[in-house]
Design a protein around this motif. Sequence first.
Motif, short mmCIF file in Angstrom:
data_model
loop_
_atom_site.label_atom_id
_atom_site.label_comp_id
_atom_site.label_asym_id
_atom_site.label_seq_id
_atom_site.Cartn_x
_atom_site.Cartn_y
_atom_site.Cartn_z
N LEU A 1 -109.07 66.89 63.12
CA LEU A 1 -107.70 66.93 61.39
C LEU A 1 -108.65 67.06 60.22
CD1 LEU A 1 -106.44 63.28 62.54
CD2 LEU A 1 -105.05 65.51 62.56
N ASN B 1 -102.45 57.95 56.52
CA ASN B 1 -103.43 57.32 57.77
C ASN B 1 -102.07 56.23 59.10
OD1 ASN B 1 -105.70 58.96 57.73
ND2 ASN B 1 -106.36 57.49 56.77
N VAL C 1 -106.42 58.07 66.35
CA VAL C 1 -107.22 59.06 65.80
C VAL C 1 -107.88 57.98 65.28
CG1 VAL C 1 -107.23 59.69 63.16
CG2 VAL C 1 -104.85 59.69 64.46
N GLU D 1 -112.87 64.02 61.31
CA GLU D 1 -111.90 63.03 62.74
C GLU D 1 -110.66 63.64 63.23
OE1 GLU D 1 -108.78 61.39 59.20
OE2 GLU D 1 -110.32 60.48 58.52
N TYR D 2 -110.18 63.53 64.36
CA TYR D 2 -109.61 63.99 65.29
C TYR D 2 -108.66 62.62 66.20
CZ TYR D 2 -113.13 61.67 68.01
OH TYR D 2 -114.45 60.58 68.80
N ALA D 3 -107.51 63.30 66.53
CA ALA D 3 -106.25 62.65 67.01
C ALA D 3 -106.96 63.06 68.66
CB ALA D 3 -105.27 63.24 67.01
#
Length: 301
Positions: A62, A237, A39, A109-111
């Motif tokens: 996200l 997280n 992430v 935010e990104y995975a």
Amino acid sequence: MRQYDASNLIVHSGNVHDANVIVEVTAEMAGWDYLHFQVQHLSARGTWTFATGERELALVVLGGRIQVESNRGQWSHIGERESVFTGLPHALYLPRQTTLNVRAETECEYAVISAPADQDFAPRLITPHDIATEIRGGDNATRQINNIIPPGFSCQRLVVVEVYTPGGNWSSYPPHKHDIHKTDIHGQVVEADLEEVYFYKLSRPEGYAYQRIYTDPESPLHQAGFPIDALLMARDNDAVLVPEGYHPVASPPGYTTYYLNALAGSAQSLANSEDPRYVWVKEHYKGLDERIPLYEIKHRL
């Protein structure tokens, strides 16, 4: 084989020395073969460049908005929710041999989820219009599932879903496992051998969730003399590893628990076996938790 316990089944945020990486799980550190999970956080106008090599990859936004330029195509305005608690996701699937550059249109935010691949599939942008939302379970085992890359998606190994569990509820319940590849007499997969990551977000920063991971006597690790029976406390997280075994989750009252599930293994499937000792619970549900869905679903299939 590895002995797993409460000390190595959870990966806390900030486990790598990269200011943009919130948490990372590599196949080597997890002791498995396929799944890589990360992430990232980018400030507005920040960038990240990557090459997939011999891996297929999924980007799941996200919160915030990104654009992606690659040798497979260009996409802009990917993402519309502020956080995972405010709406349905955007995601992007990219095949092997892709070079890409992610640019943050806003703070985001990104995975990043990937697995080895030896087949080619077309890139695909996944928008909220594509997300099939399920309300699963009943009573205090009611939860919401957003299918991002579900079984049947045009890829080789990856499966990605996100799950919302209201405070006081349980999910991944009755407990299920997917650690042996089994087929029926027709060749249909009835249980896949899957590696899995749970990535947690809590509706308030002080929140937490509990997850138990325990193997069945038929699980390969159990058979080899390395059984698992661990109880983990996951905070915002954190990432929990599920190499084998059953893995139910409990969400404390007052806090909605979110987790992003990333899976890869013997089949592009979610076929699983439930713990037969607890299956009876499903026969006694009286209704659904009215708190679900957690937010207004603006997009319907």
